[in-house]
Design a protein around this motif. Structure first.
Motif, PDB file in Angstrom:
ATOM      1  N   ILE A   1      68.120-116.709 -15.353  1.00 41.25           N
ATOM      2  CA  ILE A   1      68.237-118.081 -15.857  1.00 41.25           C
ATOM      3  C   ILE A   1      66.899-118.567 -16.395  1.00 41.25           C
ATOM      4  O   ILE A   1      66.844-119.297 -17.397  1.00 41.25           O
ATOM      5  CB  ILE A   1      68.768-119.018 -14.755  1.00 41.25           C
ATOM      6  CG1 ILE A   1      70.247-118.718 -14.474  1.00 41.25           C
ATOM      7  CG2 ILE A   1      68.614-120.482 -15.153  1.00 41.25           C
ATOM      8  CD1 ILE A   1      70.855-119.545 -13.360  1.00 41.25           C
ATOM      9  N   ALA A   2      65.784-118.158 -15.745  1.00 39.41           N
ATOM     10  CA  ALA A   2      64.459-118.558 -16.227  1.00 39.41           C
ATOM     11  C   ALA A   2      64.217-118.020 -17.637  1.00 39.41           C
ATOM     12  O   ALA A   2      63.717-118.741 -18.511  1.00 39.41           O
ATOM     13  CB  ALA A   2      63.383-118.043 -15.275  1.00 39.41           C
ATOM     14  N   ILE A   3      64.576-116.759 -17.875  1.00 42.28           N
ATOM     15  CA  ILE A   3      64.384-116.164 -19.201  1.00 42.28           C
ATOM     16  C   ILE A   3      65.298-116.838 -20.219  1.00 42.28           C
ATOM     17  O   ILE A   3      64.875-117.193 -21.326  1.00 42.28           O
ATOM     18  CB  ILE A   3      64.646-114.648 -19.151  1.00 42.28           C
ATOM     19  CG1 ILE A   3      63.637-113.967 -18.231  1.00 42.28           C
ATOM     20  CG2 ILE A   3      64.571-114.035 -20.552  1.00 42.28           C
ATOM     21  CD1 ILE A   3      63.940-112.497 -17.964  1.00 42.28           C
ATOM     22  N   TYR A   4      66.558-117.027 -19.845  1.00 38.44           N
ATOM     23  CA  TYR A   4      67.525-117.682 -20.731  1.00 38.44           C
ATOM     24  C   TYR A   4      67.070-119.093 -21.088  1.00 38.44           C
ATOM     25  O   TYR A   4      67.126-119.509 -22.254  1.00 38.44           O
ATOM     26  CB  TYR A   4      68.890-117.713 -20.048  1.00 38.44           C
ATOM     27  CG  TYR A   4      69.979-118.367 -20.853  1.00 38.44           C
ATOM     28  CD1 TYR A   4      70.778-117.625 -21.717  1.00 38.44           C
ATOM     29  CD2 TYR A   4      70.235-119.733 -20.740  1.00 38.44           C
ATOM     30  CE1 TYR A   4      71.793-118.214 -22.447  1.00 38.44           C
ATOM     31  CE2 TYR A   4      71.232-120.342 -21.472  1.00 38.44           C
ATOM     32  CZ  TYR A   4      72.016-119.574 -22.318  1.00 38.44           C
ATOM     33  OH  TYR A   4      73.007-120.184 -23.046  1.00 38.44           O
ATOM     34  N   SER A   5      66.594-119.833 -20.081  1.00 36.76           N
ATOM     35  CA  SER A   5      66.170-121.212 -20.309  1.00 36.76           C
ATOM     36  C   SER A   5      64.935-121.261 -21.197  1.00 36.76           C
ATOM     37  O   SER A   5      64.804-122.136 -22.057  1.00 36.76           O
ATOM     38  CB  SER A   5      65.887-121.902 -18.974  1.00 36.76           C
ATOM     39  OG  SER A   5      67.044-121.939 -18.165  1.00 36.76           O
ATOM     40  N   ALA A   6      63.999-120.311 -20.992  1.00 34.76           N
ATOM     41  CA  ALA A   6      62.791-120.276 -21.820  1.00 34.76           C
ATOM     42  C   ALA A   6      63.134-120.004 -23.272  1.00 34.76           C
ATOM     43  O   ALA A   6      62.581-120.625 -24.188  1.00 34.76           O
ATOM     44  CB  ALA A   6      61.829-119.215 -21.286  1.00 34.76           C
TER      45      ALA A   6
END
Length: 475
Positions: free
Chosen positions: A134-139
């Motif tokens: 989710i961190a990568i997707y959100s970034a």
């Protein structure tokens, strides 16, 4: 298994990146598009909104289609149609053809995006790996806009703005192959499409945005401005009634029963109202006041982009240590501080380095801290049958915030400029007023999240909410 999950994440991120890029890749090219297709300043806003409105409006229908017809299938259909629409936009001989092609792009993106996010949610179930995914997707979702500015500026200065559209075609073809090879076929189920709900929501939001654009172009006293705004509000109210009575709505209203989840949706909407508009106004300021080229205006966002992507690596540790709520609040405060400060220094004699450079980096850090917690909270405690709708609703909040925020702040810009032949001083003043409007949106997001994430007053409800928050922060 690890290699397979990494490839699935790569496919989802690449799909999300090209879709988010297309919301901003035209911004630094706007002056050249206007000259080549003979478009007025106001009509050029529809190069953005023509893409964003159908994207946001049909996301929930796309999410429902993924639930019923299979998410892998809808991801493939969305990518295929997006590639075709991109080619048509690149070939556009007239302004009308370009705007229709951009709307087609937005519709295709609405089919692919919720399927991608739902596949991510289903593929990464363990808390630590899901938090990182989710961190990568959100970034990528948040930072892709600034990458679009850079690419759009490069193509505009050295080749043509049309290349920004054509580049999606080979990427889309490659993604279609990878989807078929690496993503397993997902199940289908019987059900009904809430077609009328989708149509009414799209027309209602478009009418509201059109009303604000008309206010900027013709003034608030014109009948078409108020008629459009009134029609939009009535249609959006009708949409809520349709969803309340529909057997299988595209927005199950039960998703809003959770106060934190509702706060995550509304908070995201308000943040994007302010944040996305910066991507429109700051490049215009850099080009029209400070004399930057299209590429230089795109490069100017590198501190924002670099800081935001850098936070991608720090976010899992921050969330694990402090929890989603504290990280979210800190990010909002940084975003408010940076945006407020930059609104005060914009002027004819302003220098990009070091002040604007540093402030854009601060704003990037703030943006990098807010979207992962909002995504996680927006998906928390969702029943499996509502995963697609919840994923779609996150993206609806994002895209509707982009279009409505830009429309509102364009009317602020027009009201502040006070003349038909603005000088650099007038233009800089209007940009400053618009950025101050962004500050108000982001501050409203902070107020909403404070209210929605405060413990309830009754002891039993307080303990239940505390337990729920701890569960959400762990996820």
């Amino acid at each position: 298994m690890y290699q397979s999950k990494r490839m699935i994440l790569t496919i989802i991120i690449a799909c999300q990146l090209i879709i988010v890029l297309d919301a901003s890749i035209m911004i630094t090219a706007i002056p050249q598009i206007g000259r080549s297709l003979h478009m007025t300043a106001t009509s050029l806003t529809w190069v953005q909104n023509g893409y964003i409105l159908p994207f946001g409006g049909f996301l929930l229908l796309g999410a429902r289609a993924g639930d019923l017809l299979g998410r892998r299938r809808m991801l493939g259909i969305g990518i295929g149609l997006f590639s075709l629409a991109s080619m048509l936009a690149g070939l556009a001989p007239t302004a009308e053809f370009l705007l229709v092609s951009r709307a087609f792009q937005g519709f295709a993106a609405a089919l692919a995006t919720p399927a991608a996010l739902a596949l991510l949610s289903a593929s990464f179930v363990e808390a630590k790996e899901r938090s990182r995914a989710i961190a990568i997707y959100s970034a990528v979702s948040a930072g892709g806009g600034s990458i679009g500015l850079l690419l759009g500026g490069f193509f505009t200065d050295f080749i043509s703005w049309r290349v920004g559209m054509f580049i999606n075609v080979p990427i889309g073809i490659a993604l279609l192959y990878l989807v078929q090879r690496y993503i397993q076929k997902t199940g289908t189920r019987t059900g009904r499409f809430d077609f009328w709900g989708a149509i009414v929501s799209v027309i209602g939001m478009t009418a509201v945005v059109y009303g604000f654009v008309q206010a900027a172009e013709r003034g608030w006293g014109k009948p078409e401005t108020w008629i459009s705004l009134a029609a939009g509000i009535i249609l959006l109210a009708a949409f809520v009634l349709i969803e309340a009575r529909a057997t299988e709505p595209i927005i199950p209203l039960r998703l809003f029963a959770n106060r934190q989840r509702s706060g995550a949706y509304l908070g995201r909407f308000l943040i994007v109202c302010g944040n996305f508009s910066l991507f429109f106004f700051i490049p215009q300021y850099l080009q029209n006041v400070l004399g930057f080229s299209s590429l230089e205006a795109g490069l100017a966002f590198l501190p924002f982009t670099g800081a935001q992507f850098g936070m991608m690596y720090l976010m899992p540790g921050l969330v694990h240590r402090f929890g989603n709520r504290k990280v979210l609040m800190a990010g909002l405060l940084l975003a408010i501080m940076g945006t407020l400060w930059i609104s005060r220094i914009v002027g004819v004699q302003a220098q990009f380095f070091p002040q604007m450079f540093i402030l854009l980096a601060i704003m990037g850090i703030g943006a990098g801290m807010v979207f992962q917690p909002l995504t996680a909270l927006g998906l928390s405690d969702v029943d499996p049958q509502d995963t697609g709708a919840a994923s779609g609703l996150i993206n609806v909040a994002h895209q509707s915030g982009s279009s409505l925020g830009l429309a509102i702040l364009i009317s602020v810009f027009d009201a502040a400029i006070h003349t038909d032949q603005p000088s650099k001083i007038h233009f800089a003043h209007a940009i400053s007023s618009s950025i101050l409007g962004s500050v108000l949106f982001i501050t409203s997001a902070l107020i909403v999240t404070l209210i929605c994430f405060l413990p309830a007053s009754q002891p039993m409800r307080e303990q239940a909410l505390t337990d729920s928050c701890q569960g959400n922060e762990a996820s």
